[in-house]
Design a protein around this motif. Structure first.
Motif, PDB file in Angstrom:
ATOM      1  N   ASP A   1     -12.627  24.207  90.845  1.00  0.00           N
ATOM      2  CA  ASP A   1     -12.216  23.775  92.192  1.00  0.00           C
ATOM      3  C   ASP A   1     -11.202  24.698  92.839  1.00  0.00           C
ATOM      4  OD1 ASP A   1     -13.859  21.635  92.077  1.00  0.00           O
ATOM      5  OD2 ASP A   1     -12.308  20.248  91.348  1.00  0.00           O
ATOM      6  N   VAL A   2     -10.569  25.588  92.064  1.00  0.00           N
ATOM      7  CA  VAL A   2      -9.524  26.427  92.678  1.00  0.00           C
ATOM      8  C   VAL A   2      -9.981  27.851  92.960  1.00  0.00           C
ATOM      9  CG1 VAL A   2      -7.406  25.260  91.949  1.00  0.00           C
ATOM     10  CG2 VAL A   2      -8.482  26.899  90.419  1.00  0.00           C
ATOM     11  N   THR A   3     -11.089  28.273  92.387  1.00  0.00           N
ATOM     12  CA  THR A   3     -11.516  29.658  92.611  1.00  0.00           C
ATOM     13  C   THR A   3     -13.037  29.759  92.679  1.00  0.00           C
ATOM     14  OG1 THR A   3     -11.649  31.857  91.593  1.00  0.00           O
ATOM     15  CG2 THR A   3     -11.206  30.034  90.098  1.00  0.00           C
ATOM     16  N   GLU A   4     -13.494  30.790  93.397  1.00  0.00           N
ATOM     17  CA  GLU A   4     -14.940  31.021  93.463  1.00  0.00           C
ATOM     18  C   GLU A   4     -15.418  31.803  92.244  1.00  0.00           C
ATOM     19  OE1 GLU A   4     -15.469  32.900  97.272  1.00  0.00           O
ATOM     20  OE2 GLU A   4     -14.949  31.024  98.289  1.00  0.00           O
ATOM     21  N   THR A   5     -14.494  32.284  91.432  1.00  0.00           N
ATOM     22  CA  THR A   5     -14.881  33.082  90.256  1.00  0.00           C
ATOM     23  C   THR A   5     -14.251  32.513  88.979  1.00  0.00           C
ATOM     24  OG1 THR A   5     -13.035  34.555  90.801  1.00  0.00           O
ATOM     25  CG2 THR A   5     -15.216  35.262  91.526  1.00  0.00           C
ATOM     26  N   PRO A   6     -14.587  31.242  88.653  1.00  0.00           N
ATOM     27  CA  PRO A   6     -13.928  30.598  87.496  1.00  0.00           C
ATOM     28  C   PRO A   6     -14.227  31.276  86.161  1.00  0.00           C
ATOM     29  CG  PRO A   6     -15.684  29.202  88.395  1.00  0.00           C
ATOM     30  CD  PRO A   6     -15.512  30.332  89.344  1.00  0.00           C
ATOM     31  N   GLN A   7     -15.449  31.744  85.979  1.00  0.00           N
ATOM     32  CA  GLN A   7     -15.807  32.367  84.701  1.00  0.00           C
ATOM     33  C   GLN A   7     -15.027  33.671  84.505  1.00  0.00           C
ATOM     34  OE1 GLN A   7     -17.787  31.095  82.357  1.00  0.00           O
ATOM     35  NE2 GLN A   7     -17.663  32.901  81.013  1.00  0.00           N
ATOM     36  N   PHE A   8     -14.985  34.466  85.563  1.00  0.00           N
ATOM     37  CA  PHE A   8     -14.260  35.744  85.528  1.00  0.00           C
ATOM     38  C   PHE A   8     -12.780  35.514  85.227  1.00  0.00           C
ATOM     39  CE2 PHE A   8     -11.912  38.906  88.280  1.00  0.00           C
ATOM     40  CZ  PHE A   8     -12.093  39.999  87.437  1.00  0.00           C
ATOM     41  N   GLU A   9     -12.196  34.516  85.897  1.00  0.00           N
ATOM     42  CA  GLU A   9     -10.764  34.257  85.688  1.00  0.00           C
ATOM     43  C   GLU A   9     -10.494  33.696  84.293  1.00  0.00           C
ATOM     44  OE1 GLU A   9      -8.652  32.445  88.889  1.00  0.00           O
ATOM     45  OE2 GLU A   9      -9.650  33.694  90.390  1.00  0.00           O
ATOM     46  N   ALA A  10     -11.442  32.899  83.789  1.00  0.00           N
ATOM     47  CA  ALA A  10     -11.294  32.395  82.412  1.00  0.00           C
ATOM     48  C   ALA A  10     -11.257  33.581  81.450  1.00  0.00           C
ATOM     49  CB  ALA A  10     -12.454  31.453  82.084  1.00  0.00           C
ATOM     50  N   GLU A  11     -12.130  34.557  81.695  1.00  0.00           N
ATOM     51  CA  GLU A  11     -12.152  35.753  80.832  1.00  0.00           C
ATOM     52  C   GLU A  11     -10.848  36.538  80.938  1.00  0.00           C
ATOM     53  OE1 GLU A  11     -15.715  37.965  81.730  1.00  0.00           O
ATOM     54  OE2 GLU A  11     -16.994  36.269  81.191  1.00  0.00           O
ATOM     55  N   LEU A  12     -10.354  36.663  82.185  1.00  0.00           N
ATOM     56  CA  LEU A  12      -9.088  37.391  82.359  1.00  0.00           C
ATOM     57  C   LEU A  12      -7.962  36.722  81.573  1.00  0.00           C
ATOM     58  CD1 LEU A  12      -8.987  38.199  86.213  1.00  0.00           C
ATOM     59  CD2 LEU A  12      -9.418  39.791  84.332  1.00  0.00           C
TER      60      LEU A  12
END
Ligand code: GLN
Length: 285
Positions: A17-28
Motif C-alpha cells: 500500500d505504500v509503494t508501487e515497487t514493493p518487491q524491489f524495496e523488499a529486496e533492497l
C-alpha cells in the motif's frame, strides 16, 4: 527462522500500500541488513534470515518514510550517495539536468555551478562524468552542506561548497560559469496537500515549496544568473510539469536565447534551459 524467499514475500505484502515497487524495496531492505548484493540474494533464497533486524526498518517504510532515508544511501546517475532526512531524495528526472549540462561544458577549463545542491547529486554526477575543472555546489541548508561535502569526499571529487541563499552563497570573486544547473524548490503552495506522504511528511518543505505559484526561486535564479554566467553560458533549471511556458518566457525576457524545454521520461516538461547572451538588453524581472 524464515527463508529469504518467505521474508521477501512477507515484506512485499506489507509494503504493497505504500509503494508501487514493493518487491524491489523488499529486496533492497533485505540486501541492506544481510550485506548481500542482489545476485547473492537470488542465489540464497532458501537460506534462513534473521528478521528481527529487518522489522523496525519495514515498520518505518510502512509509515511511508522514504526508502532512501531508511537505507541511508541512494543511487543517482549510477553513483551511490549518502542521503539523510530531510534532504530531497535524488530523483531520476533530475538526471536530465546533468545530461544537458554535460553537452555544454567546454573541453578544457570548464566551470560549473549546482545551485540548491541538496545531497550534492547534480554537482557530483556532472563532475564525475566531465572532469570539469572548477565545480561549485551551494545550498541554504547546513544539512545539505554537510551531506554534499561527504558525498564529494566519498567519490574523491574536489567541489567548492558554499552555504547561503542562491548566488549569495558564492564569494564575489568566483569567475563566471560556463554552466549553471539547479533543481530548486518549485512546488506550488496549493498542491502541497496532494503530494505523496513520503514527500510531504518527510522531505524539507523548504526544498520543495516556492511561493503561491511555485516560481519564486526560479524567478530569482533567472534574474541573478546572468551576473554569474559567461557570454554563451548555459542555465538549466528543473521545474514543475505545468511551469514550462512561464519559465521559458521568464528566460527570454531576461535575455536568454535558444530557450527550450527537455521532457522527462514520463513525457512531462521538466527542464527549461537557455543560453546567456550578454549583448541582450534584458529587463530585470
Ligand atoms: N519533483 C519533486 C516532487 O515532486 C519536486 C522537486 C522540487 O521541488 N525541486 O516532489
Amino acid at each position: 527462522m524464515r527463508t529469504a524467499r518467505e521474508t521477501l514475500s512477507q515484506i512485499a505484502q506489507r509494503l504493497a500500500d505504500v509503494t508501487e515497487t514493493p518487491q524491489f524495496e523488499a529486496e533492497l531492505l533485505l540486501c541492506h541488513v544481510t550485506g548481500w548484493n542482489r545476485a547473492r540474494l537470488i542465489a540464497r533464497l532458501d537460506d534462513p534470515v534473521d528478521t528481527s533486524v529487518l522489522e523496525p526498518l519495514v515498520a518505518r517504510r510502512e509509515q511511508a518514510e522514504p526508502i532512501a532515508y531508511i537505507l541511508g544511501t541512494w543511487e543517482f546517475y549510477g553513483l551511490e550517495l549518502a542521503v539523510e532526512a530531510p534532504l530531497l531524495v535524488p530523483r531520476p528526472e533530475t538526471e536530465h539536468l546533468v545530461e544537458i549540462g554535460l553537452t555544454h561544458l567546454p573541453k578544457a577549463g570548464a566551470r560549473a555551478l549546482d545551485l540548491c545542491t541538496g545531497t550534492g547529486c547534480v554537482a557530483l554526477a556532472l563532475g564525475h562524468e566531465s572532469g570539469a575543472e572548477t565545480l561549485w555546489a551551494t545550498d541554504i541548508n547546513p544539512v545539505a552542506i554537510r551531506v554534499a561535502t561527504e558525498n564529494f569526499r566519498r567519490h574523491d571529487l574536489p567541489v567548492h561548497v558554499g552555504q547561503g541563499d542562491l548566488f549569495a552563497a558564492l564569494p564575489t570573486a568566483v569567475e563566471p560559469f560556463h554552466v549553471i544547473l539547479s533543481n530548486p524548490p518549485y512546488v506550488e503552495a496549493g498542491t502541497w496537500e496532494g503530494l505523496a506522504p513520503d514527500i510531504r511528511n518527510y522531505e524539507d518543505p523548504g526544498a520543495l515549496l516556492s511561493g503561491d505559484d511555485g516560481l519564486d526561486c526560479l524567478r530569482q535564479i533567472i534574474t541573478q544568473a546572468p551576473m554569474r554566467l559567461v557570454h554563451g553560458g548555459l542555465l538549466a533549471l528543473e521545474m514543475g510539469e505545468t511551469q514550462g511556458a512561464t519559465v521559458c518566457a521568464l528566460l527570454e525576457a531576461r535575455g536568454f536565447v535558444d530557450v527550450a524545454i527537455t521532457k522527462d521520461l514520463a513525457g512531462l516538461d521538466r527542464i527549461a534551459h537557455g543560453i546567456w547572451d550578454a549583448s541582450s538588453t534584458s529587463s530585470v524581472l
